[in-house]
Design an enzyme around this catalytic site. Structure first.
Site, short mmCIF file in Angstrom:
data_model
loop_
_atom_site.label_atom_id
_atom_site.label_comp_id
_atom_site.label_asym_id
_atom_site.label_seq_id
_atom_site.Cartn_x
_atom_site.Cartn_y
_atom_site.Cartn_z
N ASP B 125 0.83 -1.21 0.00
CA ASP B 125 0.00 0.00 0.00
C ASP B 125 0.86 1.26 0.00
OD1 ASP B 125 -2.23 -1.50 -0.08
OD2 ASP B 125 -2.63 -1.43 2.09
N CYS B 126 2.01 1.17 0.67
CA CYS B 126 2.87 2.37 0.71
C CYS B 126 3.84 2.45 -0.47
CB CYS B 126 3.61 2.46 2.04
SG CYS B 126 4.28 0.89 2.61
#
Lengths: 128, 497
Positions: B125-126
């Site tokens: 996600d990052c």
């Protein structure tokens, strides 16, 4: 002077070196020879005063003769003067002058041992 | 030391190289040398395989968490954070093999050339990005920090080769039958031999590293000062370095390596240091070892000092053998003089170490917990040998009556002198020209020893395209036989449930 003899398929089984010696009475030293079923590559050393006569005698017998005037080139930008080429050369082409490696190219018989031994890949054969 | 740094700042410092120091001490004595000399500079330039580079590429948009990366098709380790990489000097490239490797990438970067970065990422996600390709120069990296786990060996064993074939090693090309000796190290110019007790050298010592200023960050891996094999772990900023003192190299049929120029300045603080920095090539000894023995503990042929190695010829068992170096004395001298110059110009100050290097280290063999078979574990011990006087018919009868295809031929005192195979006998019978095995046996027999690793013996069988090796003891008496049947049986047994 060193001569590179390229012996073609039609004549490779003939005693060419012996017949040239008998004709010219020159002292011929075979420095390196690679002869297989179809062709041959021979490097010989001849005294300078007999050189052109011997060259002609080989050419008369159909041998292609190349004078090895500058058989090997050292790239001085790449060379770090380690000396790895010195001990593996069979003819003593390389030596230290002070701490720098110098080449006496006239001794080279193009055996190519030094090409792969040089860690910097600074040596190249001049092939003709 | 602060007085010396003061003199470096005001330009009055007196610097000599480690090659000049012995002559000065001869002339002035150690007391005089302490008065006349402030700093002795050392230098070495040789292949230091245990070298590498930490790179931080900076974050891309969208960002990537790099798991695998290649620089000019040389893989760099990507398992550190998101955009930190470690490039090892000896990593070969995937397209050009050994001719180009991590060391050459480092040289290209230092020379200002572009390199291609290709990276694969793990999508999170990052870090949503999965791939990145770009072209970078040294300036484009946030950081390019050379960190070398093991450099500047105190001394290194020289290499020779007793076998019948040319060996290609990290010590260069070794010609057969003790055809040459190859060595490495800068002799009396080498850093550690000038401060073997680490009176000055320690953690934090500022050094010359490939043209820039670096630091010793500790003792190196395999540091073994109690045996005279101390090593240094060093770091430096690649952005300050110069390709005159950093070169990618290739050792034929071995792989890439990095030539590192490293110099340590040693302050002449007392007569003890003056005496140690007066070390000469003849004082530094090492061994010539036989790389023809493919084991960890290669046997030593003789002891030798660097003066003898530098002479170009050493004696081995009564013959003159040519020596040549892999490290460059020429560039080692340039390292020492470049370091001297930067000290004289006031650009290089000496540092007190935050702690000395350890006086004791460790370089033990790996603990091998998995089965490791030796020839002696697998060979058959029931061997029928014959004498060379027997006839071909007798030999044929022995092979037909026995369970073997190979007959080792031995002398009266039981030493191995030849070998006859079933094929040799068929050939002799077919040609009808020979009657005794002495006329047709193979005299040049490849052998194995019982304590040789099985893998090496198997490679010998494969390399020479033969199917059996007589196993001999140290007196050349046949004590067993290893055949390709033994190997196939072993493999078959291991694979079956």
């Amino acid at each position: 002077m060193k001569l590179m003899l390229h012996v073609s398929p039609g004549i490779v089984r003939k005693p060419i070196v012996s017949s040239v010696i008998l004709e010219t009475k020159a002292l011929i030293n075979i420095e390196r020879a690679k002869v297989d079923a179809v062709s041959g590559e021979i490097v010989v050393d001849v005294d300078l005063d007999k050189c052109s006569e011997v060259k002609r005698a080989f050419e008369d017998r159909g041998v292609r003769v190349v004078l090895l005037e500058n058989p090997i080139i050292k790239d001085d930008d790449e060379c770090v003067h380690c000396g790895a080429c010195i001990s593996i050369c069979p003819t003593g082409t390389f030596r230290f002058e002070g701490s720098e490696v110098v080449a006496d190219a006239g001794r080279c018989v193009q055996c190519a041992s030094c090409i792969t031994a040089c860690p910097q890949r600074a040596l190249r054969l001049v092939l003709k | 030391m602060s007085e010396i740094n003061e003199r470096i700042r005001d330009g009055s410092v007196r610097v000599v190289t480690a090659e000049e120091m012995p002559y000065l001490v001869d002339e002035l004595g150690t007391g005089g040398a302490v008065r006349e000399v402030d700093v002795v500079t050392t230098g070495t330039f040789g292949a230091m395989c245990s070298s590498g580079l930490f790179l931080n590429t900076g974050h891309s948009d969208p960002p990537i968490k790099i798991s695998k990366a290649w620089l000019n098709n040389v893989e760099a380790y990507g398992g550190i954070a998101a955009v930190d990489l470690f490039l090892g000097a000896t990593q070969p490239s995937e397209d050009r093999g050994n001719e180009y490797g991590g060391a050459h990438v480092m040289e290209d970067l230092v020379s200002g050339r572009e390199v291609e970065l290709r990276a694969q990422g793990v999508v999170t996600d990052c870090y949503p990005r999965s791939e990145l390709e770009t072209t970078l120069r040294l300036d484009d990296f946030n950081q390019a920090i050379m960190v070398n786990p093991r450099n500047a060996y105190q001394r290194y064993a020289a290499a020779t080769n007793s076998t019948e074939r040319t060996l290609h090693t990290y010590m260069g090309t070794l010609l057969p039958r003790y055809g040459n000796v190859s060595y490495s190290g800068a002799g009396s110019l080498s850093p550690i031999p000038n401060d073997p007790d680490f009176e000055y050298i320690g953690v934090g010592t500022r050094i010359f590293l490939c043209g820039g200023q670096g630091q010793i960050i500790g003792s190196g891996t395999q540091h073994l000062p109690q045996n005279g094999f101390a090593t240094l772990m060093v770091k430096g900023d690649l952005k300050e370095m110069n390709s005159e003192f950093l070169r990618g190299a290739t050792f034929q049929d071995y792989g890439p390596s990095l030539y590192v120029g490293l110099g340590v300045p040693i302050p002449v603080l007392n007569e003890g240091i003056a005496k140690k920095t007066a070390v000469r090539d003849a004082d530094i000894e090492t061994e010539i070892v036989d790389y023809g023995v493919p084991r960890r503990a290669r046997p030593a042929v003789r002891r030798v000092n660097y003066e003898e190695l530098y002479s170009g010829v050493v004696d081995i068992d009564g013959s003159e053998v040519k020596t040549s170096a892999l490290s460059s004395r020429h560039v080692a001298r340039k390292v020492a003089s470049a370091l001297s110059d930067s000290i004289r110009r006031g650009e290089f100050l000496l540092t007190a170490a935050s702690e000395p290097l350890s006086r004791v280290g460790r370089n033990s063999p790996v603990r091998q917990t998995k089965e490791f078979l030796l020839v002696g574990d697998v060979m058959s011990c029931e061997v029928v040998t014959v004498r060379e006087e027997i006839s071909i018919k007798e030999a044929a009868r022995m092979i037909v009556g026995g369970t073997f295809d190979h007959l080792p031929v031995v002398s009266a005192d039981e030493r191995l002198i030849g070998m006859v195979t079933a094929w040799d006998i068929s050939k002799a019978v077919a040609s009808d020209k020979t009657s005794h095995i002495s006329e047709m046996m193979t005299r040049k027999v490849f052998i194995a020893s019982p304590d040789e690793p099985l893998e090496l013996a198997a490679r010998k069988l494969h390399h020479h395209r033969i199917s059996a090796l007589p196993v001999v003891d140290k007196d050349h008496r046949v004590i067993g036989m290893l055949t390709s049947d033994h190997l196939s049986r072993l493999y078959g047994r291991r694979r079956s449930p």
